[in-house]
Design an enzyme around this catalytic site. Sequence first.
Site, mmCIF file in Angstrom:
data_model
loop_
_atom_site.group_PDB
_atom_site.id
_atom_site.type_symbol
_atom_site.label_atom_id
_atom_site.label_comp_id
_atom_site.label_asym_id
_atom_site.label_seq_id
_atom_site.Cartn_x
_atom_site.Cartn_y
_atom_site.Cartn_z
ATOM 1 N N PHE A 95 1.077 -1.157 -0.349
ATOM 2 C CA PHE A 95 -0.238 0.514 0.139
ATOM 3 C C PHE A 95 0.617 1.302 0.449
ATOM 4 O O PHE A 95 0.219 2.724 0.069
ATOM 5 C CB PHE A 95 -0.806 -0.358 1.439
ATOM 6 C CG PHE A 95 -1.559 -0.998 1.150
ATOM 7 C CD1 PHE A 95 -2.579 -1.011 0.410
ATOM 8 C CD2 PHE A 95 -2.014 -2.358 1.817
ATOM 9 C CE1 PHE A 95 -3.795 -2.286 0.675
ATOM 10 C CE2 PHE A 95 -2.509 -3.265 1.877
ATOM 11 C CZ PHE A 95 -3.873 -3.209 1.483
ATOM 12 N N GLY A 135 -7.581 19.664 -8.512
ATOM 13 C CA GLY A 135 -6.685 19.403 -9.927
ATOM 14 C C GLY A 135 -6.630 19.092 -10.904
ATOM 15 O O GLY A 135 -7.781 18.760 -11.195
ATOM 16 N N CYS A 178 -0.426 3.715 -10.755
ATOM 17 C CA CYS A 178 -1.390 3.195 -10.143
ATOM 18 C C CYS A 178 -2.720 3.200 -9.685
ATOM 19 O O CYS A 178 -3.661 2.467 -10.442
ATOM 20 C CB CYS A 178 -0.827 2.293 -8.646
ATOM 21 S SG CYS A 178 0.447 1.832 -7.890
#
Length: 435
Positions: free
Chosen positions: A151, A252, A259
Amino acid sequence: MTAMRIAVIGQGYVGVTGAVALAQGGHQVTGVEQDAQRLAALREGRAPVFEPGLQEELSLALATGRLRFARSVSPVHAEEPFDVVMVAVGTPPGPDGSADLSQVTAAVQQVTALVPAPLLVLKSTVPPGTSEMLLRGSPGLRDRYAYNPEFLNQGSALEDWLAPSRVVVGVADRRNLPLLRQIHGHTGCPWVVTTPTSAEMVKYASNAFLATKISFANEIARLCAGPEFHVDQIMQGVGSDPRIGHAFLQPGLGFGDSCLPKDTAALANWAAARGIRLPLLHAVREVNEGQPGMVAETLRRELGTALSRARIAVLGVRYEPWSDDLRAAPSRTVIPGLMTEVAEVRVWDPEVDAETVTRLFPGAVPSPDLPSATDGAHAVVILTEWPEIIEADWASLTPRLEAPRLIIDGKNCLYPGILQSLPLLYRSTGNRFPL
Ligand code: NAD
């Protein structure tokens, strides 16, 4: 802790940080890399990817003598067998968005051929069912196999390896758990022990949720274009609820790491193959795909017919300063798009050299520094929140721009307070100059 002999196959962002962290943790580690250039760099003690602190920690780990690198796992295993072999190879998107598992299957084949058999720990992100597919193809692997998704966040990869938020392991045989606990050491974080298929789904679901937060922030920001809104304060207010949190609520250009785009595409593809509709995930991806287009839309709106004669300064190629992973950075679509519409595109990024700019964006003009990029430009497009850009002397740079002196802040990163008094047009995702 009992030190083990561990091989890590694949020395990309995940593998090299893992190899370094495991060696620092006292294990005897071999990083296995098939790419000749990457391997040569590692053997010379150079980190093949940029991660804050990685170069220093790699040098320290090499100095302990607990880390070395090899082209292939089997000759080293034959000398002295590994207890554990981790597989951290790439799972890039195939043409239809599905995960390309060829690197995983090749690496797993290499591991299943090893005698005596080590524990195989798959770290790569793979679609649910992949472990079961591998286990079916290799009788005997089931009792020495774990799926242990990674992770880590690029930019804090080493810290995330050493102090993960949670450890998720999918095991068919729970007798492997003590060995897995030895690999991870005393993390103090929650452990979720489950089936390999559930562990695979945890990784995809986690990335789908992070992607959802980003697209949610962008959708709300679109509602907040009017002068009565202050989008930064709105996100501050929303994220301060501990049930929501601030992370990934930044409006943004959308997600730009390698990923989230590939894993959400792979999950969508996985569901479609099973006839399962995922309206939420599709909406998340659709919002994201629309975000980079905001740059060209704003230029067309503000420059009108002057667009085709315009000089544009693009500041930043990376999607964020702390990662050199350009595989899915918004610059890869924004810059080629601009080049079809304007007279000149200049590109500057403090960490991307002219040769790379020319290779990635043929026809763009690499600029040696920020003022050379912006001098005489009609518009400035910010794609990376570099401190050099945020803290630039905008009061001196602005008069040297050509009208309409447009600044498109793709990362909502400049300080509005500083810009407010300058003679320029500032455009962001959502309004940052409240009345
Ligand atoms: P990467 O593409 O940067 O690196 C993979 C490396 O493996 C390459 O250097 C390649 O040459 C090497 N390789 C492939 N097959 C090999 C073999 N048989 N023997 C030796 N070397 C081999 O990949 P990455 O970004 O480190 O990601 C690895 C996996 O982890 C992917 O599945 C990815 O989705 C997942 N992941 C990545 C991140 C991230 O931030 N990059 C975070 C979490 C999970």
